[in-house]
Design an enzyme around this catalytic site. Structure first.
Site, mmCIF file in Angstrom:
data_model
loop_
_atom_site.group_PDB
_atom_site.id
_atom_site.type_symbol
_atom_site.label_atom_id
_atom_site.label_comp_id
_atom_site.label_asym_id
_atom_site.label_seq_id
_atom_site.Cartn_x
_atom_site.Cartn_y
_atom_site.Cartn_z
ATOM 1 C CG ASP A 119 1.199 -10.395 -2.587
ATOM 2 O OD1 ASP A 119 1.273 -11.499 -2.027
ATOM 3 O OD2 ASP A 119 1.386 -9.332 -1.991
ATOM 4 C CG ASN A 131 4.475 1.214 1.731
ATOM 5 O OD1 ASN A 131 3.680 0.308 1.990
ATOM 6 N ND2 ASN A 131 5.150 1.252 0.598
ATOM 7 C CG HIS A 138 2.385 -2.606 0.830
ATOM 8 N ND1 HIS A 138 3.661 -2.491 0.327
ATOM 9 C CD2 HIS A 138 2.405 -3.734 1.572
ATOM 10 C CE1 HIS A 138 4.393 -3.504 0.727
ATOM 11 N NE2 HIS A 138 3.649 -4.276 1.504
ATOM 12 C CD GLU A 191 4.654 -0.808 -2.693
ATOM 13 O OE1 GLU A 191 4.151 -0.610 -1.576
ATOM 14 O OE2 GLU A 191 5.827 -1.192 -2.848
HETATM 15 C C1 GLP Z 1 4.827 -8.049 1.583
HETATM 16 C C2 GLP Z 1 3.520 -8.688 1.144
HETATM 17 C C3 GLP Z 1 2.385 -8.182 1.988
HETATM 18 C C4 GLP Z 1 2.738 -8.312 3.460
HETATM 19 C C5 GLP Z 1 3.965 -7.520 3.760
HETATM 20 C C6 GLP Z 1 4.357 -7.542 5.217
HETATM 21 O O1 GLP Z 1 4.901 -6.737 1.160
HETATM 22 N N1 GLP Z 1 3.210 -8.414 -0.224
HETATM 23 O O2 GLP Z 1 1.229 -8.932 1.674
HETATM 24 O O3 GLP Z 1 1.666 -7.836 4.206
HETATM 25 O O4 GLP Z 1 5.000 -8.081 2.988
HETATM 26 O O5 GLP Z 1 5.379 -8.450 5.467
HETATM 27 P P1 GLP Z 1 5.946 -8.772 6.903
HETATM 28 O O6 GLP Z 1 4.873 -9.530 7.620
HETATM 29 O O7 GLP Z 1 7.148 -9.614 6.639
HETATM 30 O O8 GLP Z 1 6.256 -7.481 7.548
#
Ligand code: GLP
Length: 263
Positions: free
Chosen positions: A67, A137, A139, A144
């Site tokens: 993404d 959440n 995802h 989402e």
């Molecule tokens: C963002 C990314 C996800 C990732 C998430 C968790 O939302 N799009 O791919 O899994 O962050 O991030 P963190 O590891 O900083 O909690």
């Protein structure tokens, strides 16, 4: 489903990197799906160390990131392009032409752009090993809650909760993106193998729901229950709400005896 429980984020990152390094050594032309987020920092750090100290060769690999924020150029320090460059690509010998990250600067013909990203994955032969983090959440990527479980790469509007989580990384007062380009759940489920990393108490609920809850679009990581080959690596805090610890430990012990290369 295989669950590997690690005491902390350092060891979680190392364990994930060793699985990926083993997969690269077995298939130097592996197609990897890659993720961003703070959980990935120890994971990429260990991959870089393996490249420098143990000659892990990235020259044949092909990568597709999950993404990117819509509206951020690759030079923005919070863009996923920047994250990948800083934490992995500038330290290893992956070929630039083999690196694919969704373009956050598209401003029109979004459907066409997203279809072309899907086509690039297909043209490369599909993803062999997809790395995932997880949102608070539940995802995966930026899929989402309420995302279609069959969704493909598309533009996704982010929830308030995700925007608030992301805000912590942006400068005070800076506009935080409200939309992103993300692989869909359907895209992710086509990967041959999936490895999800989760760290910290803020992920304890989403991990328990993803692994032990019902399959639901309200927790999009739960769709991974439909995948035949998923490994979760979680640290103590992220695994705190799981119920079937004894069973996971037996699965891990027997899997490591029967197919040690998987771990
Ligand atoms: C963002 C990314 C996800 C990732 C998430 C968790 O939302 N799009 O791919 O899994 O962050 O991030 P963190 O590891 O900083 O909690």
């Amino acid at each position: 489903m295989l669950l590997i429980l690690k005491p902390d984020k350092e060891q979680l990152g190392r364990a994930g990197a060793h699985i990926v390094a083993g997969a690269i050594r077995r298939n130097p032309k592996i197609r990897l799906g890659l993720a961003t987020g703070s959980t990935m920092l120890t994971f990429y750090k260990e991959l870089v160390r393996l490249h420098r100290e143990e000659s892990l060769d990235f020259s044949g690999i092909v990568t597709f990131n999950l993404d990117e924020y819509l509206g951020l150029p690759a030079t923005h320090p919070e863009s996923f392009h920047y994250f990948m460059h800083e934490n992995l690509f500038r330290h290893v010998n992956a070929k630039p032409e083999n690196i694919h990250i969704p373009d956050g600067t598209v401003t029109e013909n979004y459907d066409r752009y997203c279809s072309s990203y899907e086509q690039a994955i297909r043209d490369a032969g599909g993803i062999d090993l997809q790395i995932l983090g997880i949102g608070r959440n539940g995802h995966i990527g930026f899929n989402e809650p309420t995302s279609s479980l069959g969704s493909r790469t598309r533009i996704k509007v982010l929830t308030k909760e995700t925007i608030d989580d992301n805000r912590k990384s942006f400068q005070p007062g800076e506009k935080v993106p409200e939309c992103a380009v993300t692989m869909g759940i359907g895209t992710i489920l086509e990967a041959r193998r999936i490895l999800l990393l989760a760290s910290g108490s803020s992920k304890a609920n989403s991990i328990a729901q993803a692994i032990e809850g019902p399959v639901t679009a309200s927790v999009t990581a739960s769709a991974l229950q439909h995948h035949p080959d998923v490994t979760f690596i979680v640290d103590q805090e992220a695994g705190a709400n799981l119920k079937h610890h004894d069973y996971y430990a037996r699965v891990l012990r027997l899997t490591s005896e029967l197919t040690p290369e998987r771990i």
